[in-house]
Motif scaffolding. Structure first.
Motif, PDB file in Angstrom:
ATOM      1  N   SER A 176      -3.768  -2.707  -9.817  1.00 35.32           N
ATOM      2  CA  SER A 176      -3.867  -3.450  -8.556  1.00 35.32           C
ATOM      3  C   SER A 176      -5.175  -4.220  -8.403  1.00 35.32           C
ATOM      4  N   SER A 236      -3.266   2.079  -8.653  1.00 34.37           N
ATOM      5  CA  SER A 236      -4.252   1.956  -7.580  1.00 34.37           C
ATOM      6  C   SER A 236      -5.636   1.600  -8.109  1.00 34.37           C
ATOM      7  N   LEU A 270       0.793  -1.223   0.000  1.00 37.40           N
ATOM      8  CA  LEU A 270       0.000   0.000   0.000  1.00 37.40           C
ATOM      9  C   LEU A 270       0.831   1.281   0.000  1.00 37.40           C
ATOM     10  N   GLN A 299      -1.608   6.411  -9.634  1.00 36.22           N
ATOM     11  CA  GLN A 299      -3.061   6.426  -9.755  1.00 36.22           C
ATOM     12  C   GLN A 299      -3.545   5.277 -10.645  1.00 36.22           C
TER      13      GLN A 299
END
Length: 375
Positions: A318, A314, A277, A311
């Protein structure tokens, strides 16, 4: 007819009430013999100390075992995928380890030499870069007070580097790095051997574990265990894939923007982004600061480009890579990473996400349903 249950309940209640004074009397009897009680307590404390010392002395071996188990669980989904394509488990394990060996050889042949060369270049370039700061364009744009502050900081850095204690510490650090590198190579062989053994015996170990549970709970235990191992495997494989993509993006950005040390920064990106993370954000800040020593314009370009990739990672990459892993709140990821790092260093950070995923799955599937049955 109704009097018998009442008398039975009363007898049970009386027995419970009578048991309390007996327990209290046993405590008082122990206080009447302080020497014997103190001796037994001392033996217990000494036993705990001996056990803790023994665990501490074999802590390295325990880390190897835990890492081997997690790697085996992480590679097991690939082996089972090969089994679904009519490949025997032994052959599947051989294929997986053969692919791992090829990747390792490619790393040592194609990646490690330029990384070592760029480390040497970086060490040699640091003094020259520090000396050229007063002649740089960005330094000339600073206010006079800021220039005085930067020059003062540079003088302090130069004095610290030239100090004998610093040189001695750097020499000891280089020796420690060399010893650590040799130890890491030997440890990797141990971990690989353990991973191979655990991977070969994983199915049998699961069956033996299921046999320990009562017959009526084995189906439930088997389902929960398979879901946990699938989640752990997905998290480990997903982390490696995301870190590899991160390293490739960093390498391409450094080549396109013409920043120095692309191979070295790609390897650093791979290691740092293994942190769940927050790894990408940590490397983003670190790499942007390093790029400032080359050029503020290039650093700004890298800052924006890598932020865009974060971005995309994410919201696009992911979710596709980690689709089988359990969603974990960001706070728990941070807590798990900090706790894992404090307990087992980088290995603890790497296994923090799978461990947190397993704990959350057990809580959701076992603890919460049992609590819901209590009214």
């Amino acid at each position: 007819m109704t009097d018998e249950p009442e008398s039975s309940d009363a007898g049970v209640t009386a027995a419970v009430v009578d048991e309390r004074p007996r327990r209290f009397s046993k405590v008082l009897a122990g206080l009447d013999h302080p020497l014997a009680t103190g001796f037994l307590v001392t033996i217990g404390v000494l036993g705990a100390i001996v056990l803790g010392t023994a665990i501490g002395s074999i802590s390295t071996i325990l880390v190897y075992i835990i890492l081997g188990m997690f790697l085996a669980i992480g590679l097991d989904p690939i082996v089972r995928m090969l089994e679904r394509h009519k490949v025997k488990r032994g052959a599947g394990i051989a294929i997986v380890f053969g692919g791992f060996a090829l990747i390792a050889v490619a790393f040592f042949v194609f990646v490690l030499p330029p990384v070592v060369a760029q480390i040497v270049q970086l060490v040699q370039a640091i003094p020259e870069a520090v000396e050229n700061i007063p002649q740089s364009d960005w330094f000339s744009r600073l206010t006079p007070d800021a220039q005085v502050a930067v020059l003062g900081a540079l003088e302090q850095i130069s004095a610290w580097i030239s100090a004998p204690s610093t040189l001695a510490a750097l020499g000891g650090g280089v020796l420690a790095v060399g010893v650590g590198f040799v130890a890491a190579i030997s440890a990797s062989f141990v971990v690989i051997a353990l991973t191979l053994y655990f991977l070969a015996s994983l199915t049998a170990a699961k069956r033996a574990f299921y046999d320990l549970a009562p017959a009526h709970s084995r189906v439930r235990l088997a389902d929960l265990t398979e879901r946990i191992t699938d989640s752990v495997g997905s998290a480990l494989i997903g982390s490696v894939i995301l870190s590899s993509i991160n390293a490739a993006v960093v390498f391409v950005l450094h080549v396109v923007i013409q920043l120095p040390f692309p191979a070295l920064m790609a390897v650093i990106a791979f290691v740092v982004t293994l942190i769940p993370l927050f790894g990408s954000v940590i490397f983003w800040i670190f790499a942007s600061i390093i790029a400032l020593f080359t050029s503020p314009q290039q650093a700004l370009i890298f800052f924006i480009a890598y932020l865009v990739y974060i971005q995309i990672e994410s919201y696009v990459v992911s979710p596709r890579v980690m689709n089988k892993a359990i969603e974990i709140p960001a706070a728990l990821v941070l807590i798990g990473a900090l706790a894992g790092g404090a307990l087992a260093g980088i290995v603890g950070v790497l296994v923090a996400l799978p461990v947190m995923a397993s704990i959350l799955l057990i809580i959701r599937e076992v603890v919460v349903p049992r609590q819901n049955l209590k009214v």
